[in-house]
Design an enzyme around this catalytic site. Structure first.
Site, PDB file in Angstrom:
ATOM      1  N   TYR A 113      56.940  55.561   7.617  1.00  0.00           N
ATOM      2  CA  TYR A 113      56.506  55.522   6.219  1.00  0.00           C
ATOM      3  C   TYR A 113      56.196  56.916   5.674  1.00  0.00           C
ATOM      4  O   TYR A 113      55.469  57.068   4.699  1.00  0.00           O
ATOM      5  CB  TYR A 113      55.268  54.621   6.065  1.00  0.00           C
ATOM      6  CG  TYR A 113      55.565  53.137   6.265  1.00  0.00           C
ATOM      7  CD1 TYR A 113      56.866  52.663   6.329  1.00  0.00           C
ATOM      8  CD2 TYR A 113      54.537  52.222   6.375  1.00  0.00           C
ATOM      9  CE1 TYR A 113      57.131  51.314   6.509  1.00  0.00           C
ATOM     10  CE2 TYR A 113      54.798  50.862   6.552  1.00  0.00           C
ATOM     11  CZ  TYR A 113      56.098  50.418   6.618  1.00  0.00           C
ATOM     12  OH  TYR A 113      56.363  49.081   6.791  1.00  0.00           O
TER      13      TYR A 113
ATOM     14  N   LYS B  72      56.813  52.055  21.685  1.00  0.00           N
ATOM     15  CA  LYS B  72      58.188  51.815  22.145  1.00  0.00           C
ATOM     16  C   LYS B  72      58.677  53.146  22.719  1.00  0.00           C
ATOM     17  O   LYS B  72      59.715  53.690  22.321  1.00  0.00           O
ATOM     18  CB  LYS B  72      59.039  51.337  20.948  1.00  0.00           C
ATOM     19  CG  LYS B  72      60.436  50.890  21.289  1.00  0.00           C
ATOM     20  CD  LYS B  72      60.517  49.554  21.973  1.00  0.00           C
ATOM     21  CE  LYS B  72      61.967  49.199  22.277  1.00  0.00           C
ATOM     22  NZ  LYS B  72      62.097  48.062  23.203  1.00  0.00           N
TER      23      LYS B  72
ATOM     24  N   ASP C  61      58.007  45.268  21.197  1.00  0.00           N
ATOM     25  CA  ASP C  61      58.854  44.077  21.046  1.00  0.00           C
ATOM     26  C   ASP C  61      58.382  42.954  21.970  1.00  0.00           C
ATOM     27  O   ASP C  61      58.203  41.808  21.549  1.00  0.00           O
ATOM     28  CB  ASP C  61      60.337  44.409  21.255  1.00  0.00           C
ATOM     29  CG  ASP C  61      60.597  45.290  22.471  1.00  0.00           C
ATOM     30  OD1 ASP C  61      59.624  45.750  23.095  1.00  0.00           O
ATOM     31  OD2 ASP C  61      61.776  45.510  22.804  1.00  0.00           O
TER      32      ASP C  61
ATOM     33  N   ASP D  93      52.264  47.036  10.766  1.00  0.00           N
ATOM     34  CA  ASP D  93      52.607  46.257   9.580  1.00  0.00           C
ATOM     35  C   ASP D  93      53.250  44.934  10.004  1.00  0.00           C
ATOM     36  O   ASP D  93      52.864  43.844   9.563  1.00  0.00           O
ATOM     37  CB  ASP D  93      53.586  47.080   8.728  1.00  0.00           C
ATOM     38  CG  ASP D  93      53.613  46.648   7.275  1.00  0.00           C
ATOM     39  OD1 ASP D  93      52.791  45.792   6.899  1.00  0.00           O
ATOM     40  OD2 ASP D  93      54.456  47.157   6.524  1.00  0.00           O
TER      41      ASP D  93
ATOM     42  N   ASP E 168      51.632  40.845  10.255  1.00  0.00           N
ATOM     43  CA  ASP E 168      52.233  39.718   9.512  1.00  0.00           C
ATOM     44  C   ASP E 168      52.560  38.570  10.472  1.00  0.00           C
ATOM     45  O   ASP E 168      52.393  37.393  10.129  1.00  0.00           O
ATOM     46  CB  ASP E 168      53.520  40.156   8.795  1.00  0.00           C
ATOM     47  CG  ASP E 168      53.253  40.661   7.367  1.00  0.00           C
ATOM     48  OD1 ASP E 168      52.144  41.187   7.141  1.00  0.00           O
ATOM     49  OD2 ASP E 168      54.131  40.542   6.506  1.00  0.00           O
TER      50      ASP E 168
HETATM   51  P1  ATP Z   1      55.198  43.010   0.379  1.00  0.00           P
HETATM   52  O1  ATP Z   1      56.562  43.531   0.692  1.00  0.00           O
HETATM   53  O2  ATP Z   1      54.584  43.563  -0.861  1.00  0.00           O
HETATM   54  O3  ATP Z   1      54.291  43.002   1.576  1.00  0.00           O
HETATM   55  P2  ATP Z   1      56.270  40.418   0.809  1.00  0.00           P
HETATM   56  O4  ATP Z   1      57.635  40.389   0.257  1.00  0.00           O
HETATM   57  O5  ATP Z   1      56.065  40.565   2.275  1.00  0.00           O
HETATM   58  O6  ATP Z   1      55.386  41.486   0.011  1.00  0.00           O
HETATM   59  P3  ATP Z   1      54.297  38.581   0.060  1.00  0.00           P
HETATM   60  O7  ATP Z   1      54.046  38.811  -1.357  1.00  0.00           O
HETATM   61  O8  ATP Z   1      53.305  39.101   1.008  1.00  0.00           O
HETATM   62  O9  ATP Z   1      55.722  39.090   0.382  1.00  0.00           O
HETATM   63  O10 ATP Z   1      54.538  37.023   0.291  1.00  0.00           O
HETATM   64  C1  ATP Z   1      55.232  36.486   1.413  1.00  0.00           C
HETATM   65  C2  ATP Z   1      55.127  34.968   1.371  1.00  0.00           C
HETATM   66  O11 ATP Z   1      53.781  34.541   1.576  1.00  0.00           O
HETATM   67  C3  ATP Z   1      55.547  34.357   0.038  1.00  0.00           C
HETATM   68  O12 ATP Z   1      56.245  33.168   0.219  1.00  0.00           O
HETATM   69  C4  ATP Z   1      54.249  34.126  -0.675  1.00  0.00           C
HETATM   70  O13 ATP Z   1      54.286  33.079  -1.610  1.00  0.00           O
HETATM   71  C5  ATP Z   1      53.286  33.813   0.462  1.00  0.00           C
HETATM   72  N1  ATP Z   1      51.941  34.322   0.124  1.00  0.00           N
HETATM   73  C6  ATP Z   1      51.541  35.597   0.162  1.00  0.00           C
HETATM   74  N2  ATP Z   1      50.266  35.702  -0.236  1.00  0.00           N
HETATM   75  C7  ATP Z   1      49.846  34.460  -0.545  1.00  0.00           C
HETATM   76  C8  ATP Z   1      48.609  33.933  -1.043  1.00  0.00           C
HETATM   77  N3  ATP Z   1      47.539  34.709  -1.292  1.00  0.00           N
HETATM   78  N4  ATP Z   1      48.530  32.601  -1.256  1.00  0.00           N
HETATM   79  C9  ATP Z   1      49.586  31.798  -1.002  1.00  0.00           C
HETATM   80  N5  ATP Z   1      50.774  32.245  -0.528  1.00  0.00           N
HETATM   81  C10 ATP Z   1      50.914  33.569  -0.312  1.00  0.00           C
END
Ligand code: ATP
Length: 326
Positions: free
Chosen positions: A120, A167, A199, A223, A227
């Site tokens: 990043y 890694k 991984d 990151d 997730d």
């Molecule tokens: P970024 O790239 O900005 O991290 P992203 O593309 O990973 O964003 P997010 O916006 O984090 O995507 O959302 C990923 C999925 O999780 C989507 O389907 C979204 O609707 C769901 N999601 C994220 N936050 C919430 C929330 N607070 N409540 C309900 N659903 C959510």
């Protein structure tokens, strides 16, 4: 003492969950003055600048910042904001809460993610048509700082299991340095720790998260692994985060602007409200932080929940229930 808090909702569901967190903070007996700033896609469209100077100044001057999310302009907003607050550590706790149907109900871990470099660093090039490169930067100083922070965090928060993710078998120079430095810090502190290839670690985290406590990671690994952990505990709507600097800090949910549900009033406000609890801890209001966490936990257990958690409550209904618990 009055603390100045910068509030930057940004885009998408940031506009919905950030006011919810402010409403919660306003219920507490703390002296906060909220200063609002604009950033993100809409701001870019209106002003030509995703992070206007006024907003950057608000974050720089505040004692702490609450940030919602940015959409397409995320890299132009959150990366500079993290740097404005001098943040070197991104702290991402992932906990399974009672009452929720989590894939892995015994999850309780915290990702300590290096927040300034790695892939990043923003050094990308187009060498020629169809060939692009990215420079991955790892420095001894930043690796040492994140490792020190991670080991100290584990000690202060009573986590026994510490894992250094890397890694280094492939990225020998960059992650070789990260690993060497992090191990040196662990040894200097006479701390027990494990190291894990990132991984393979992803698989172990998914299958046996109970074996993990604090995971110290390079930037991109932190990151992605956090997730993954969100998926184990019930979704991105539950994960808060803190970007910690020497003198300033910024708090934001792990999720993004979620354009698929933005404007529908169904965003789960928990991640943002739990981020506000981390802000309270940071500004030395541990009692208030604990009260907010308890209120969120109680609503997650037996209160109205948003659709991502299987409920049918709106963002406001869930927030109001959390405030009632407070
Ligand atoms: P970024 O790239 O900005 O991290 P992203 O593309 O990973 O964003 P997010 O916006 O984090 O995507 O959302 C990923 C999925 O999780 C989507 O389907 C979204 O609707 C769901 N999601 C994220 N936050 C919430 C929330 N607070 N409540 C309900 N659903 C959510």
């Amino acid at each position: 003492m009055t603390h100045e808090i910068a509030v930057i909702p940004g885009d998408g569901i940031g506009q919905e969950v950030t006011p919810a967190a402010v409403d919660v903070l306003e219920e507490l007996d703390v002296h906060f003055e909220f200063v609002h700033g604009e950033a993100g896609d809409e701001t870019q469209a209106e002003t030509g600048d995703a992070l206007p100077e006024e907003t950057a100044a608000i974050a720089a001057d505040a004692d702490a910042t609450l940030f919602g999310a940015a959409g397409e302009t995320a890299a132009d907003v959150i990366l500079p904001l993290r740097s404005i607050v001098g943040s070197f550590a991104n702290v991402r706790p992932a906990r399974a809460y009672p009452g929720l149907d989590a894939l892995q109900p015994d999850t309780d871990m915290v990702f300590i993610r290096e927040n300034t470099e790695g892939v990043y660093s923003g050094i990308e090039d187009e060498i020629t048509d169809g060939v692009r490169t990215l420079t991955r930067v790892i420095t001894e100083d930043a690796s040492e700082q994140i490792a020190e922070f991670g080991f100290e965090y584990a000690k202060r928060n009573d986590y026994d299991d510490i894992t250094i993710a890397h890694k280094a078998n492939v990225m020998r120079e960059t992650d070789g340095l990260f690993l060497d430095v992090a191990e040196r810090v662990g040894e200097q502190r006479s701390a027990e720790y494990d190291t894990a290839l990132m991984d393979a670690l992803a698989m172990h985290l998914a299958m046996t998260p109970e074996d993990y406590g604090v995971v110290i990671c390079p930037n991109l690994a932190g990151d992605m692994l956090s997730d993954l952990a969100a998926g184990l505990v019930g979704g991105l709507g539950l994960l808060p985060s803190a970007n910690i600097g020497e003198e300033n800090a910024l708090f934001e949910p792990v999720h993004g602007s979620a354009p698929d549900i933005a404007g529908e009033e169904v965003a789960n406000p928990s991640a943002m409200i739990l981020s506000a609890a981390m802000l309270l801890d940071h500004l030395d209001y541990p009692g208030e932080a604990a009260a907010v966490r308890t209120a969120v936990e109680s609503v997650l257990d037996s209160g109205p929940k948003t659709p991502d958690l299987g409920g049918s409550a709106s963002t406001t209904e869930m927030t109001d229930a959390i405030i009632d618990e407070l």
